[in-house]
Design an enzyme around this catalytic site. Structure first.
Site, PDB file in Angstrom:
ATOM      1  N   LYS A  98     -14.498   2.076  -3.142  1.00 18.36           N
ATOM      2  CA  LYS A  98     -15.361   2.588  -2.067  1.00 18.36           C
ATOM      3  C   LYS A  98     -16.552   3.357  -2.629  1.00 18.36           C
ATOM      4  CE  LYS A  98     -11.865   3.155   1.577  1.00 18.36           C
ATOM      5  NZ  LYS A  98     -11.144   4.159   2.390  1.00 18.36           N
ATOM      6  N   GLU A 157       0.823  -1.209   0.000  1.00 18.60           N
ATOM      7  CA  GLU A 157       0.000   0.000   0.000  1.00 18.60           C
ATOM      8  C   GLU A 157       0.861   1.265   0.000  1.00 18.60           C
ATOM      9  OE1 GLU A 157      -2.896   0.147   3.207  1.00 18.60           O
ATOM     10  OE2 GLU A 157      -4.476   0.663   1.795  1.00 18.60           O
ATOM     11  N   HIS A 164       8.216 -26.330   0.832  1.00 16.85           N
ATOM     12  CA  HIS A 164       7.439 -27.363   0.163  1.00 16.85           C
ATOM     13  C   HIS A 164       6.349 -26.756  -0.711  1.00 16.85           C
ATOM     14  CE1 HIS A 164       9.164 -30.595   2.725  1.00 16.85           C
ATOM     15  NE2 HIS A 164       9.326 -29.577   3.544  1.00 16.85           N
TER      16      HIS A 164
END
Lengths: 398, 398
Positions: free
Chosen positions: A388, A248, A273
């Site tokens: 938003k 961010e 792994h």
């Protein structure tokens, strides 16, 4: 805490120190190590509740979660810290059912005071509980709608200091209050942060921060992903905090140009792994930072015990698990260096407040310096506004 | 389960179907939906222990963990499933202390039978417990050292079917046995997988798998990272399973050339407050798959309850949380499509065994088809050998 760089391509160190010094007067996180925490400590002393519940998301929860889940598996604090940090109905319902409301203190944390997730959960709980000064504390910006709500209910209110952004707020009241309430020694957290700060600004020991930031910014296209490979389960939430901070802060437009570095959090040995194959044989577009703990404090030894038909693995006998996990880290480091992956190593001396405080401030500084080098604004997040707005219009419409 | 593609750059669909069909005769995971599970079910019926503990790492644990942690928050199975999947001394010590040994069945799972992490923990526990057929079951390749150890102790042994690799083994005994032991309906898992398989191979409904794989392979350099943005906390471990599958299968050398696609697992709405800024404003090098749950089964409604000074957020009133989280996903999808990010959406009808079985097989098929298109071997992991050799020599030396 020590940091070792094994970058093959050496970058000459420039004088960006003065830019950092200049910025540190304006940006709030730099001066958090010197803050007065007496209000937080005095308030915490008055609280007897055994469960502390943070209602908050992103910068309002990730920092405290990172510190708590690093320390709690060793220290087993007598109080629990829970997080209501989602709108997932199943997760919300399970966490809420796990809380004895009468023995819980809730902290509503939102910088803007209008975060959708936080206010949704607050509404839901308030309709049930009718929060008062005994059950709810508010942490928010001065004069935010959430502060006004808090005043209308006579709640205890803590303000987030000016110019401290959400993802840089763990060492402010946002992280310190919930941590102090469960018993974390927050003075030691700040002491660790202060050590890194003074090393950087006063003792002229840059702790490799400037060369590392220069490398990341110079090779932002070549090494577009930066892996944090943490060799302990304790770092799981710290990795998430780092991912937020890095993504961010550094994913930004510079004029019309899109710049950014992609953070990837891995846990060792598990991800040997999983993701390791891609780093070893996939495109060489990743740098890797290894994070190791030298002394886990709690340890156990693999016994001198042979299993029939598995005698080849008796080379493990008598090793401490802490030794094994660090040998696993060292082996992966060696393998990656052999193929030319830019590697650096951070060693944490032990599992305590001072060391995690150092690590937090180290990464905040590193992020800030990298942003200065990339010539971007580290402290805003304009890209999330569009989503938003769309959500608001969907909510208004449907 | 439905899948919608919103990729702007259209790729013409080629005939790779016959290659997949051909491979499916040799590679074990393709035929797992049709396996006989009566041995597993019969064995599970004999077990009364209330805690099941998997000793295993990577492909031996991630699959069962993904399914269990998707279903358990809703179904609250009466038995617990725990994982000893690390060499971290603090995590090991905490998990082991949480087990009532007399009421636990341990499953040692390792394909090779010589996995360092698994055998270390097995040695440690065996020195304490002295495992017998009542306390330990072994799941491993035929004739492995671990199988020989199991025989020497008269343990119950399950073999992993030939040509089923670790990261493709969740629908084999590796995942099915631990899941059956805690009460998951494994027949329904396979039923879901079979539906996807038949859709692909028989009903000629490719469920978007071929065009999606073609896109990923054609634009492997342009869109070098593939984000799975899962809108529910239930998918946290599923994301980790996906990351292993994608990274370890597709990060490979093709001759001297390094190819690979970088998987990134995100959880919504949390990571709207973290990674999203980087996708929105950083380099356009990522594709994003959204994973949504249509019906969570457990749900709650945000009440018609106004908070003083927060009346602007009354647009939330009367919404179910499931509605809100899916509106949040839809808003992010719309925002990303507006700036030209390649987006696709997978919808899960509900939280049950059939749907997670579908999702698993869908991703296994997608990975296999993408590997065919990239002309790489999907099923090996030569890159992790170097680190293993270095570790062995360090252990032998020091």
């Amino acid at each position: 805490m020590k940091n070792y760089l094994f970058f093959d391509e050496v970058v000459s160190e420039k004088e960006i120190f003065s830019k950092v010094h200049q910025e540190s007067g304006d940006i709030g996180f730099y001066s958090l190590p010197e803050q007065d925490i007496s209000d937080i400590l005095n308030f915490a002393r008055t609280i007897q509740k055994s469960t502390i519940v943070v209602i908050g998301i992103g910068g309002s929860s990730l920092g405290a979660e990172a510190v708590y889940s690093f320390l709690n598996p060793k220290y087993h604090y007598p109080k629990r810290l829970l997080f209501l940090d989602t709108t997932d109905p199943i997760a919300l319902s399970n966490t809420i059912q796990d809380i004895d409301i009468s023995d819980a203190l809730f902290l509503a944390i939102s910088k803007s005071g209008t975060t959708i997730e936080t206010i949704s959960v607050l509404k839901y709980l308030d309709a049930k509980i009718e929060f008062d000064a005994n059950s709810l504390v508010v942490i928010t910006d001065k004069d935010s709608p959430l502060e006004e709500f808090g005043k209308s209910r006579n709640l205890h209110i803590f303000n987030i200091p000016q110019n401290v952004g959400g993802r840089f707020s763990v060492l402010s009241v946002v992280g310190l209050l919930p941590l102090a309430l469960v018993g974390v020694d927050i003075a030691k957290l700040l002491q660790g942060a202060k050590e890194i700060k003074d090393n950087f600004f006063i003792h002229n020991d840059k702790n490799h921060i400037i060369p590392k930031a220069l490398f990341y910014s110079k090779f932002a296209e070549k090494y577009s992903s930066n892996v944090l490979f943490s060799y302990s389960e304790l770092f799981r939430d710290f990795n998430s905090w780092f991912v937020q901070l890095w993504a961010e802060s550094l994913g930004k437009k510079r004029g019309d140009e899109r710049v950014g570095l992609t953070p990837i959090g891995l846990i060792g040995p598990k991800d040997q792994h999983s993701f390791l194959q891609l780093i070893m044989e996939g495109p060489l577009d990743k740098s890797v930072t290894f994070l190791k703990i030298l002394d886990f404090g709690i340890d156990t030894t693999i016994p001198n015990h042979s299993l029939p038909h598995l005698e080849k693995l008796d080379i493990l006998n008598g090793r401490k698990f802490s030794e094994l996990i660090n040998l696993q880290a060292d082996s992966t480091i060696e393998a990656l260096r052999k193929i030319g992956v830019p590697v650096d190593v951070i060693e944490i001396d032990r599992v305590d407040e001072v060391e995690i405080g150092k690590l937090i401030y180290y990464y905040e500084l590193l992020t800030a310096v990298t942003a200065i080098e990339l010539d971007i604004n580290c402290y805003n997040q304009p890209g999330v506004e569009l989503g938003k707005q769309i959500l608001k219009s969907k909510l208004a419409k449907s």
